[in-house]
Design an enzyme around this catalytic site. Structure first.
Site, short mmCIF file in Angstrom:
data_model
loop_
_atom_site.label_atom_id
_atom_site.label_comp_id
_atom_site.label_asym_id
_atom_site.label_seq_id
_atom_site.Cartn_x
_atom_site.Cartn_y
_atom_site.Cartn_z
CD1 TRP A 17 -12.79 81.49 -23.62
CD2 TRP A 17 -12.38 79.78 -24.86
NE1 TRP A 17 -13.32 80.46 -23.16
CE2 TRP A 17 -13.22 79.43 -23.83
CE3 TRP A 17 -11.81 78.83 -25.84
CZ2 TRP A 17 -13.71 78.00 -23.69
CZ3 TRP A 17 -12.33 77.56 -25.84
CH2 TRP A 17 -13.04 77.23 -24.67
CG HIS A 47 -4.73 78.38 -24.53
ND1 HIS A 47 -4.50 77.20 -24.65
CD2 HIS A 47 -3.95 78.89 -23.34
CE1 HIS A 47 -3.76 76.98 -23.66
NE2 HIS A 47 -3.29 77.86 -22.90
CG HIS A 51 -3.57 77.17 -29.06
ND1 HIS A 51 -4.66 77.23 -29.53
CD2 HIS A 51 -3.84 76.60 -27.80
CE1 HIS A 51 -5.69 77.08 -28.96
NE2 HIS A 51 -5.08 76.43 -27.67
CG ASP A 53 -4.62 73.10 -24.94
OD1 ASP A 53 -4.51 74.25 -25.60
OD2 ASP A 53 -5.59 72.63 -24.54
CG HIS A 57 -4.68 75.05 -20.88
ND1 HIS A 57 -5.03 76.68 -20.63
CD2 HIS A 57 -5.80 74.84 -21.61
CE1 HIS A 57 -6.39 76.85 -21.37
NE2 HIS A 57 -6.71 75.75 -21.89
CG HIS A 158 -8.44 70.33 -22.23
ND1 HIS A 158 -9.89 70.78 -22.35
CD2 HIS A 158 -7.42 71.04 -22.76
CE1 HIS A 158 -9.54 71.51 -23.35
NE2 HIS A 158 -8.25 71.74 -23.83
CD GLU A 170 -7.18 73.28 -27.58
OE1 GLU A 170 -7.97 72.51 -26.81
OE2 GLU A 170 -6.89 73.92 -27.31
N1 LIG Z 1 -11.99 78.33 -20.49
C1 LIG Z 1 -11.01 79.28 -21.01
C2 LIG Z 1 -11.16 80.47 -20.66
C3 LIG Z 1 -10.53 81.58 -21.09
C4 LIG Z 1 -9.54 81.28 -22.15
C5 LIG Z 1 -9.42 79.93 -22.36
C6 LIG Z 1 -10.23 78.85 -22.07
C7 LIG Z 1 -10.29 77.89 -22.57
O1 LIG Z 1 -10.74 76.68 -22.08
C8 LIG Z 1 -9.34 77.33 -23.81
C9 LIG Z 1 -9.36 75.94 -24.48
N2 LIG Z 1 -9.79 75.15 -23.94
C10 LIG Z 1 -7.87 75.99 -25.01
O2 LIG Z 1 -7.27 75.09 -24.53
O3 LIG Z 1 -7.34 76.83 -26.03
ZN LIG Z 2 -7.53 73.13 -24.95
ZN LIG Z 3 -5.73 75.90 -25.82
#
Ligand SMILES: Nc1ccccc1C(=O)C[C@H](N)C(=O)O
Ligand SMILES: [Zn+2]
Ligand SMILES: [Zn+2]
Length: 207
Positions: A17, A47, A51, A53, A57, A158, A170
């Site tokens: 990410w 993440h 992985h 969640d 998270h 989510h 995910e």
């Molecule tokens: N907004 C982020 C900012 C930084 C790191 C991850 C995210 C995520 O949203 C991760 C993704 N939705 C996840 O659930 O893996």
């Molecule tokens: Zn997620």
């Molecule tokens: Zn995630």
């Protein structure tokens, strides 16, 4: 029948990410130093890659990884193909009889090159989350880095999934997986405080 690996390998170049912690592995204590063994150490965002969640998270009061029943991630799963979507909504399930299905994997083809983090991905809508809840599905898996749009701040998918008791898996690699029924094994690590956990995700066709 053997298990098929549907996980992303973890190495320094695994797509991360934007701005988040990348994967690194090093030998913290080498054979030469310790006199007996190599001892590795890794750093990673929870993440990246394949992985799960935990609700923490996206909810300060949500469950941590240790609070999640590992059985959620082991057992029969239905894989369906929903390619070339901008949004995936309840009506996209209309042609599919999901009676008795408890775990569902969406093959969206929305992240074709896993070496590159995608700029846009299909997003799941709250209507889909509600439909999954009505169907009694408690796990949704997909071949995307998020169930929401990359630039989402609300994280509405989510939250809608969590409201419906649907857990999230995910970053699956589904290129070689045909739609159908499989056994799934994708258990998280017992990270007590974790907001997520890497998993080794495996599928085995049910014949
Ligand atoms: N907004 C982020 C900012 C930084 C790191 C991850 C995210 C995520 O949203 C991760 C993704 N939705 C996840 O659930 O893996
Ligand atoms: Zn997620
Ligand atoms: Zn995630």
């Amino acid at each position: 029948m053997t298990w098929i690996d549907v996980s992303q390998p973890l190495h320094a170049d695994v797509a991360t990410w934007p701005g988040d912690t990348t994967f690194s592995y090093e030998i913290a204590w080498s054979m030469a130093e310790s006199g007996s063994v190599n001892v590795g150490k890794m750093t990673l965002s929870l993440h990246l890659g394949t992985h799960i969640d935990a609700p923490f998270h996206f909810d300060d009061h949500g469950k941590r990884v240790i609070d999640l029943d590992p059985s959620l991630y082991i057992g029969p799963v239905r894989v369906i193909h929903l390619p070339h979507k901008v949004k995936i909504e309840a009506s996209d399930l209309d042609g599919h009889d999901l009676t008795g299905v408890e775990r569902l994997i969406l093959k969206t083809d929305g992240w074709p090159d896993k070496r590159v983090f995608p700029e846009t991905i299909p997003e799941l809508t709250p209507s889909l989350a509600d439909r999954l809840g009505e169907l009694g599905i408690f796990l949704i898996g997909l071949d995307l880095p998020s169930v929401d749009a990359i630039d989402s701040k609300e994280m509405s998918a989510h939250h809608a999934l969590a409201r419906n008791g649907v857990h999230i898996l995910e970053g699956l690699v589904l290129d070689n997986i045909l739609p159908g029924d499989y056994d799934l094994n994708a258990v998280p690590l017992p990270i007590v405080e974790g907001d997520g956990s890497p998993v080794r995700a495996l599928l085995r066709p049910i014949l």
